[in-house]
Design an enzyme around this catalytic site. Structure first.
Site, PDB file in Angstrom:
ATOM      1  CE  LYS A  13      33.790  22.944  51.968  1.00 36.28           C
ATOM      2  NZ  LYS A  13      33.459  24.300  52.464  1.00 36.28           N
ATOM      3  NE  ARG A  88      28.327  21.828  46.373  1.00 30.72           N
ATOM      4  CZ  ARG A  88      29.040  22.841  46.835  1.00 30.72           C
ATOM      5  NH1 ARG A  88      28.551  23.601  47.791  1.00 30.72           N
ATOM      6  NH2 ARG A  88      30.235  23.104  46.354  1.00 30.72           N
ATOM      7  NE  ARG A 127      37.980  31.918  49.476  1.00 30.89           N
ATOM      8  CZ  ARG A 127      37.155  30.868  49.485  1.00 30.89           C
ATOM      9  NH1 ARG A 127      37.561  29.716  49.971  1.00 30.89           N
ATOM     10  NH2 ARG A 127      35.930  30.967  49.031  1.00 30.89           N
ATOM     11  NE  ARG A 133      36.682  31.694  45.402  1.00 28.48           N
ATOM     12  CZ  ARG A 133      36.344  30.504  45.867  1.00 28.48           C
ATOM     13  NH1 ARG A 133      37.258  29.660  46.292  1.00 28.48           N
ATOM     14  NH2 ARG A 133      35.084  30.135  45.911  1.00 28.48           N
ATOM     15  NE  ARG A 144      30.300  30.893  48.311  1.00 30.97           N
ATOM     16  CZ  ARG A 144      31.583  31.110  48.565  1.00 30.97           C
ATOM     17  NH1 ARG A 144      32.076  32.332  48.551  1.00 30.97           N
ATOM     18  NH2 ARG A 144      32.384  30.100  48.848  1.00 30.97           N
TER      19      ARG A 144
END
Length: 189
Positions: A13, A88, A127, A133, A144
């Protein structure tokens, strides 16, 4: 022109939003970025939001909608908006429709980046290794994705029933995916 970029964590996204902004001159609204900015700047909305976030709680819809409306009010001149990370839930989608109706506009398209779950997990782990992260680890990723499937995935049917959902194959090169997106968006303009 108002777009929603939609997809599971790791679907691309953010990457595709950047390209949409450049090509179409849209104003990018990332709810995560907005929240962090309000908190960092010590705004009244940020102070209230921080009370929830600091305790590990989700921001109530009403507060998130206030922050979103504030952002829209700050940028009345924009050609359109790309919503990234919002809505969401179906109640948030319904509230967003009302906010936009008050401004004489609507959601023109929902770009749904569809990526197989195994690929999502691989992307997020890679990532995390590159960016550091902390939420890109196997355990957190699984949680998630579970939350996404339970709370956010029903939006696909919500927008499909309104004729605004456009499924885009989210696997392949960034340019290939973007070419598929532009085929949809160019028909809207």
């Amino acid at each position: 022109m108002n777009l929603i970029i939609f997809g599971a964590p790791g679907s691309g996204k953010g990457t595709q939003s950047e390209q949409l902004i450049q090509r179409y001159g849209l104003h990018h609204i990332s709810t995560g970025d907005l929240l962090r900015s309000h908190i960092a700047n010590g705004t009244e909305l940020g102070k209230v939001a921080n009370v929830f976030i600091s305790k590990g709680n989700l921001i109530p819809d009403e507060l998130m909608l206030d922050i979103l409306e504030n952002e829209l009010d700050l940028h009345p001149e924009v050609k359109g908006v790309i919503f990234d990370g919002f809505p969401r839930t179906i109640p948030q989608a319904e509230a967003l429709n009302k906010i936009l109706e008050k401004r004489g506009t609507k959601i023109h398209a929902v770009i749904g980046l569809e990526v197989p779950e195994a690929e999502l997990t691989d992307r997020l782990i890679k990532r995390g290794a590159i960016s550091g992260r902390s939420d890109d680890n196997a355990e957190t990723i699984a949680k998630r994705l579970e939350v996404y499937h339970r709370q956010t995935a029903p939006l696909k049917e919500f927008y499909t029933s309104r004729g605004s959902y456009h499924a885009i194959k989210g696997s392949g090169s960034v340019d290939e995916i973007f070419a598929s997106i532009t085929q949809v968006v160019d028909r809207i303009e």
